[in-house]
Design an enzyme around this catalytic site. Structure first.
Site, PDB file in Angstrom:
ATOM      1  N   ASN A   1      -1.073 -10.534  -9.389  1.00  0.00           N
ATOM      2  CA  ASN A   1      -2.070  -9.678  -8.918  1.00  0.00           C
ATOM      3  C   ASN A   1      -1.782  -8.380  -9.976  1.00  0.00           C
ATOM      4  OD1 ASN A   1      -2.621  -6.981  -6.864  1.00  0.00           O
ATOM      5  ND2 ASN A   1      -4.181  -8.127  -7.465  1.00  0.00           N
TER       6      ASN A   1
ATOM      7  N   CYS B   1       1.015  -1.227  -0.085  1.00  0.00           N
ATOM      8  CA  CYS B   1      -0.062   0.153   0.160  1.00  0.00           C
ATOM      9  C   CYS B   1       0.746   1.322   0.004  1.00  0.00           C
ATOM     10  CB  CYS B   1      -0.905  -0.139   1.239  1.00  0.00           C
ATOM     11  SG  CYS B   1      -2.020   1.382   1.329  1.00  0.00           S
TER      12      CYS B   1
ATOM     13  N   GLY C   1      -4.483  -5.976 -12.659  1.00  0.00           N
ATOM     14  CA  GLY C   1      -4.674  -5.655 -13.943  1.00  0.00           C
ATOM     15  C   GLY C   1      -5.395  -6.871 -14.663  1.00  0.00           C
TER      16      GLY C   1
HETATM   17  C1  LIG Z   1     -10.456   0.352  -3.222  1.00  0.00           C
HETATM   18  C2  LIG Z   1      -9.252  -0.212  -3.329  1.00  0.00           C
HETATM   19  C3  LIG Z   1      -8.797  -0.618  -2.100  1.00  0.00           C
HETATM   20  C4  LIG Z   1      -7.385  -1.123  -1.743  1.00  0.00           C
HETATM   21  N1  LIG Z   1      -6.952  -1.521  -0.682  1.00  0.00           N
HETATM   22  C5  LIG Z   1      -6.076  -2.273  -0.234  1.00  0.00           C
HETATM   23  C6  LIG Z   1      -5.628  -2.854   0.840  1.00  0.00           C
HETATM   24  O1  LIG Z   1      -6.435  -2.829   1.814  1.00  0.00           O
HETATM   25  N2  LIG Z   1      -4.625  -3.838   0.898  1.00  0.00           N
HETATM   26  C7  LIG Z   1      -3.879  -3.953  -0.189  1.00  0.00           C
HETATM   27  O2  LIG Z   1      -2.938  -4.903   0.057  1.00  0.00           O
HETATM   28  N3  LIG Z   1      -4.315  -3.890  -1.387  1.00  0.00           N
HETATM   29  C8  LIG Z   1      -5.463  -2.843  -1.582  1.00  0.00           C
HETATM   30  N4  LIG Z   1      -5.701  -2.409  -2.852  1.00  0.00           N
HETATM   31  C9  LIG Z   1      -4.812  -2.919  -3.842  1.00  0.00           C
HETATM   32  C10 LIG Z   1      -5.737  -4.269  -4.442  1.00  0.00           C
HETATM   33  O3  LIG Z   1      -5.611  -5.198  -3.487  1.00  0.00           O
HETATM   34  C11 LIG Z   1      -4.766  -4.779  -5.900  1.00  0.00           C
HETATM   35  O4  LIG Z   1      -3.417  -5.081  -5.206  1.00  0.00           O
HETATM   36  C12 LIG Z   1      -4.797  -3.664  -6.898  1.00  0.00           C
HETATM   37  O5  LIG Z   1      -6.176  -3.350  -6.925  1.00  0.00           O
HETATM   38  C13 LIG Z   1      -4.484  -4.518  -8.016  1.00  0.00           C
HETATM   39  O6  LIG Z   1      -5.325  -5.377  -8.529  1.00  0.00           O
HETATM   40  P1  LIG Z   1      -6.545  -5.158  -9.511  1.00  0.00           P
HETATM   41  O7  LIG Z   1      -5.680  -4.648 -10.838  1.00  0.00           O
HETATM   42  O8  LIG Z   1      -6.907  -6.693  -9.775  1.00  0.00           O
HETATM   43  O9  LIG Z   1      -7.419  -4.380  -8.996  1.00  0.00           O
HETATM   44  C14 LIG Z   1      -6.850  -1.778  -2.860  1.00  0.00           C
HETATM   45  C15 LIG Z   1      -7.508  -1.540  -4.269  1.00  0.00           C
HETATM   46  C16 LIG Z   1      -8.560  -0.719  -4.309  1.00  0.00           C
HETATM   47  C17 LIG Z   1      -9.239  -0.667  -5.602  1.00  0.00           C
END
Ligand SMILES: Cc1cc2nc3c(=O)[nH]c(=O)nc-3n(C[C@H](O)[C@H](O)[C@H](O)COP(=O)(O)O)c2cc1C
Length: 341
Positions: free
Chosen positions: A219, A108, A221
């Site tokens: 993870n 994060c 995209g």
């Molecule tokens: C609204 C939102 C909140 C997120 N909160 C966290 C979190 O609390 N902890 C974390 O490790 N990643 C968090 N992420 C990142 C996601 O876990 C993930 O790594 C990121 O969205 C990329 O994956 P995706 O492209 O499949 O969305 C968050 C993403 C979004 C969109």
């Protein structure tokens, strides 16, 4: 089939990696109501909580932060912190609450998290992360895992990621979920940090080849199950975040397309019907309808009437006293032809 080579199999017949398909931890999104809904759509996906700081668990409203429905399992509790002793205590509490895994957030990029020197900043401190993982492992009998980036700022990703994984795996991390892009800590918002730094899937594949016995999930995209399946040829697991939340109907195909098992329900209408008793129970306990229905807004995406469905839920569910009748009215819109915009 993917064996879980790092841990003893203990005579279990389960040979598929527990990390084969998971739904990402997402602040404000993957709360217990969201997870209860997602669980109805897939029995097999691993679910993650929102990030919770160890301090909040130790000193905050623990019941509110940690309670979950047994039906959600398997669920991983994601912790954010950089203090090994505090993390160990929080992990212990999480394990006692019945979580199936403790995951440490090393990805994060938010300012708040940077001020606490945890999250993605920890990519620069593999020694500290290793210490934290070892401390947590000493306290719990469930897997301790790490979610990380491929590096931060000006780090050379291959060097940073490989050194990080080597050090942290040696401390006993059971699996890594790698968000396949860097975090740029200076100047990009968390949202931009999920889109602007370029994705580097091949680096994560290379990591897997270098660590054949260590469960590695990818993870970032991934938008559909076809791309998830392609990734599963090269890594042990995939984690979907935004696509799973915004288009939850895809979760209905996870059990069949990723695990070769029957889907729990045929369509989203059946899912809503199955979710209603949960909603009724929560309403009776004082939860607002909107706290649950806000996670359902994407459920009929692409179907006629979806816009009206969302409109009814978004405007009426937040009102005081809103009940299941609002949900039923929203549902009645789906299938109707969308009014011209
Ligand atoms: C609204 C939102 C909140 C997120 N909160 C966290 C979190 O609390 N902890 C974390 O490790 N990643 C968090 N992420 C990142 C996601 O876990 C993930 O790594 C990121 O969205 C990329 O994956 P995706 O492209 O499949 O969305 C968050 C993403 C979004 C969109």
């Amino acid at each position: 089939m993917i064996l879980e080579p790092n841990r003893p199999q203990e005579g279990r017949s389960e040979t598929v990696s527990p990390w084969r398909f998971s739904i990402a931890p997402m602040m404000d999104w993957t709360d217990r109501h969201c997870r209860a809904l997602h669980r109805l759509m897939t029995r097999r996906a691993r679910l993650y909580t929102e990030m919770v700081t160890a301090g909040a668990i130790l000193f905050g409203p623990r019941e509110r932060l940690l309670r979950f429905d047994a039906a959600e399992a398997p669920v991983a509790l994601q912790l954010g912190d950089a203090d090994p002793a505090r993390l160990a205590r929080a992990a212990r509490i999480g394990a006692d609450w019945g979580y199936d895994e403790i995951n440490l957030n090393c990805g994060c990029p938010s300012d708040r998290v940077q001020n606490g020197r945890f999250g993605a900043c920890l990519m620069r401190e593999p020694g500290l992360v290793a210490e934290a993982v070892a401390a947590m492992r000493a306290e719990v009998n469930i897997p301790v895992t790490v979610k990380c980036r491929v590096g931060v700022d000006d780090q050379e990703p291959r060097e940073a990621l490989f050194a990080f994984v080597e050090t942290v795996a040696a401390a006993g991390a059971a699996a890594f979920v790698v968000h396949a892009r860097k975090a740029w800590l200076d100047g990009l918002s968390p949202k931009d940090n999920r889109t602007i730094p370029p994705l580097d899937y091949p680096l994560v594949h290379e990591l897997k080849r270098a660590w054949p016995r260590l469960p590695i999930a990818i993870n970032g995209g991934l938008v559909d199950l076809a791309s998830a399946r392609e990734q599963l040829e090269l890594v042990d697991g995939v984690m979907l975040g935004r696509a799973a939340y915004q288009n939850p109907e895809l979760l209905l195909r996870v059990d069949s397309e990723i695990f070769g098992e029957a889907a729990p329900y045929l369509d989203p209408f059946a899912v809503v019907e199955a979710y209603e008793p949960y909603i009724a129970r929560e309403l009776a306990a004082g939860t607002r309808l909107h706290d649950m229905t806000r996670h359902m807004l994407g459920l009929f995406a692409g179907r006629p009437g979806a816009r009206l469905y969302r409109q009814v839920l978004a405007t009426r569910a937040p009102r005081a006293g809103a009940g299941l009748d609002v949900l039923r009215e929203a549902l009645a819109q789906v299938g109707r032809v969308e009014a011209a915009a």
